[in-house]
Design a protein around this motif. Structure first.
Motif, PDB file in Angstrom:
ATOM      1  N   ASN A  22       0.853  -1.188   0.000  1.00 30.17           N
ATOM      2  CA  ASN A  22       0.000   0.000   0.000  1.00 30.17           C
ATOM      3  C   ASN A  22       0.889   1.239   0.000  1.00 30.17           C
ATOM      4  O   ASN A  22       1.925   1.261   0.660  1.00 30.17           O
ATOM      5  N   VAL A  23       0.480   2.256  -0.750  1.00 31.79           N
ATOM      6  CA  VAL A  23       1.219   3.516  -0.809  1.00 31.79           C
ATOM      7  C   VAL A  23       0.313   4.622  -0.298  1.00 31.79           C
ATOM      8  O   VAL A  23      -0.817   4.769  -0.766  1.00 31.79           O
ATOM      9  N   LYS A  24       0.799   5.371   0.693  1.00 35.80           N
ATOM     10  CA  LYS A  24       0.064   6.513   1.231  1.00 35.80           C
ATOM     11  C   LYS A  24       0.821   7.785   0.855  1.00 35.80           C
ATOM     12  O   LYS A  24       1.802   7.732   0.117  1.00 35.80           O
ATOM     13  N   GLU A  25       0.385   8.915   1.370  1.00 36.80           N
ATOM     14  CA  GLU A  25       0.996  10.189   0.988  1.00 36.80           C
ATOM     15  C   GLU A  25       2.479  10.261   1.346  1.00 36.80           C
ATOM     16  O   GLU A  25       3.304  10.623   0.512  1.00 36.80           O
ATOM     17  N   THR A  26       2.829   9.912   2.580  1.00 41.61           N
ATOM     18  CA  THR A  26       4.232  10.014   3.004  1.00 41.61           C
ATOM     19  C   THR A  26       4.816   8.685   3.467  1.00 41.61           C
ATOM     20  O   THR A  26       5.996   8.619   3.787  1.00 41.61           O
ATOM     21  N   THR A  27       3.997   7.632   3.505  1.00 35.11           N
ATOM     22  CA  THR A  27       4.468   6.333   3.979  1.00 35.11           C
ATOM     23  C   THR A  27       4.089   5.224   3.005  1.00 35.11           C
ATOM     24  O   THR A  27       3.274   5.420   2.111  1.00 35.11           O
ATOM     25  N   VAL A  28       4.713   4.068   3.206  1.00 37.33           N
ATOM     26  CA  VAL A  28       4.360   2.866   2.449  1.00 37.33           C
ATOM     27  C   VAL A  28       4.194   1.717   3.431  1.00 37.33           C
ATOM     28  O   VAL A  28       4.791   1.712   4.509  1.00 37.33           O
ATOM     29  N   LEU A  29       3.376   0.747   3.061  1.00 37.70           N
ATOM     30  CA  LEU A  29       3.207  -0.471   3.836  1.00 37.70           C
ATOM     31  C   LEU A  29       3.971  -1.558   3.095  1.00 37.70           C
ATOM     32  O   LEU A  29       3.686  -1.835   1.923  1.00 37.70           O
ATOM     33  N   VAL A  30       4.984  -2.133   3.761  1.00 35.19           N
ATOM     34  CA  VAL A  30       5.865  -3.110   3.129  1.00 35.19           C
ATOM     35  C   VAL A  30       5.633  -4.479   3.753  1.00 35.19           C
ATOM     36  O   VAL A  30       5.759  -4.648   4.968  1.00 35.19           O
ATOM     37  N   LYS A  31       5.294  -5.451   2.911  1.00 35.87           N
ATOM     38  CA  LYS A  31       5.113  -6.834   3.368  1.00 35.87           C
ATOM     39  C   LYS A  31       6.485  -7.486   3.405  1.00 35.87           C
ATOM     40  O   LYS A  31       7.181  -7.542   2.394  1.00 35.87           O
ATOM     41  N   VAL A  32       6.882  -7.975   4.589  1.00 35.22           N
ATOM     42  CA  VAL A  32       8.201  -8.586   4.743  1.00 35.22           C
ATOM     43  C   VAL A  32       8.128 -10.093   4.962  1.00 35.22           C
ATOM     44  O   VAL A  32       9.138 -10.783   4.843  1.00 35.22           O
ATOM     45  N   ILE A  38       5.028  -3.758   7.546  1.00 32.81           N
ATOM     46  CA  ILE A  38       5.632  -2.665   8.302  1.00 32.81           C
ATOM     47  C   ILE A  38       5.318  -1.363   7.582  1.00 32.81           C
ATOM     48  O   ILE A  38       5.553  -1.247   6.377  1.00 32.81           O
ATOM     49  N   GLU A  39       4.785  -0.384   8.320  1.00 30.28           N
ATOM     50  CA  GLU A  39       4.571   0.935   7.734  1.00 30.28           C
ATOM     51  C   GLU A  39       5.821   1.765   7.980  1.00 30.28           C
ATOM     52  O   GLU A  39       6.323   1.830   9.102  1.00 30.28           O
ATOM     53  N   MET A  40       6.345   2.364   6.915  1.00 23.36           N
ATOM     54  CA  MET A  40       7.558   3.171   7.050  1.00 23.36           C
ATOM     55  C   MET A  40       7.498   4.377   6.131  1.00 23.36           C
ATOM     56  O   MET A  40       6.722   4.399   5.172  1.00 23.36           O
ATOM     57  N   ILE A  45      12.992   3.960   1.853  1.00 20.87           N
ATOM     58  CA  ILE A  45      13.203   3.075   0.709  1.00 20.87           C
ATOM     59  C   ILE A  45      14.427   3.564  -0.058  1.00 20.87           C
ATOM     60  O   ILE A  45      14.471   4.699  -0.517  1.00 20.87           O
ATOM     61  N   THR A  46      15.428   2.695  -0.171  1.00 17.95           N
ATOM     62  CA  THR A  46      16.660   3.100  -0.850  1.00 17.95           C
ATOM     63  C   THR A  46      16.797   2.514  -2.241  1.00 17.95           C
ATOM     64  O   THR A  46      17.559   3.032  -3.047  1.00 17.95           O
ATOM     65  N   ASN A  47      16.074   1.426  -2.525  1.00 18.16           N
ATOM     66  CA  ASN A  47      16.235   0.785  -3.822  1.00 18.16           C
ATOM     67  C   ASN A  47      14.954   0.065  -4.212  1.00 18.16           C
ATOM     68  O   ASN A  47      14.325  -0.577  -3.383  1.00 18.16           O
ATOM     69  N   VAL A  48      14.586   0.189  -5.481  1.00 18.75           N
ATOM     70  CA  VAL A  48      13.486  -0.589  -6.042  1.00 18.75           C
ATOM     71  C   VAL A  48      14.127  -1.639  -6.932  1.00 18.75           C
ATOM     72  O   VAL A  48      14.873  -1.306  -7.854  1.00 18.75           O
ATOM     73  N   LEU A  49      13.863  -2.910  -6.633  1.00 21.10           N
ATOM     74  CA  LEU A  49      14.483  -4.000  -7.381  1.00 21.10           C
ATOM     75  C   LEU A  49      13.738  -4.240  -8.680  1.00 21.10           C
ATOM     76  O   LEU A  49      12.511  -4.210  -8.717  1.00 21.10           O
ATOM     77  N   LYS A  50      14.474  -4.488  -9.724  1.00 22.55           N
ATOM     78  CA  LYS A  50      13.879  -4.772 -11.032  1.00 22.55           C
ATOM     79  C   LYS A  50      13.561  -6.258 -11.125  1.00 22.55           C
ATOM     80  O   LYS A  50      14.318  -7.097 -10.647  1.00 22.55           O
TER      81      LYS A  50
END
Length: 52
Positions: A22-32, A38-40, A45-50
Motif C-alpha cells: 500500500n502507498v500513502k501520501e508520506t508512507t508505504v506499507l511493506v510486506k516482509v 511494516i509501515e515506514m 526506501i533506498t532501492n526498487v528491485l527490477k
C-alpha cells in the motif's frame, strides 16, 4: 523512489527486503513475510528491485 507503487520489490535503508502492499501520501506499507507488514516513511526506501 518518488513513484513507488503497489507490487514493487524494495530494499530499505535498514536492509529489509519486502513488497509494497500500500502507498500513502508520506508512507508505504511493506510486506516482509506472510501476515507481517511494516509501515515506514517513503524516505526509508533506498532501492526498487527490477524484476528479472
Amino acid at each position: 523512489i518518488g513513484n513507488l507503487k503497489t507490487g514493487d520489490r524494495v530494499v530499505t535503508n535498514a536492509g529489509i527486503h519486502g513488497l509494497i502492499s500500500n502507498v500513502k501520501e508520506t508512507t508505504v506499507l511493506v510486506k516482509v513475510a506472510d501476515n507481517v507488514k511494516i509501515e515506514m516513511d517513503k524516505s526509508a526506501i533506498t532501492n526498487v528491485l527490477k524484476e528479472a
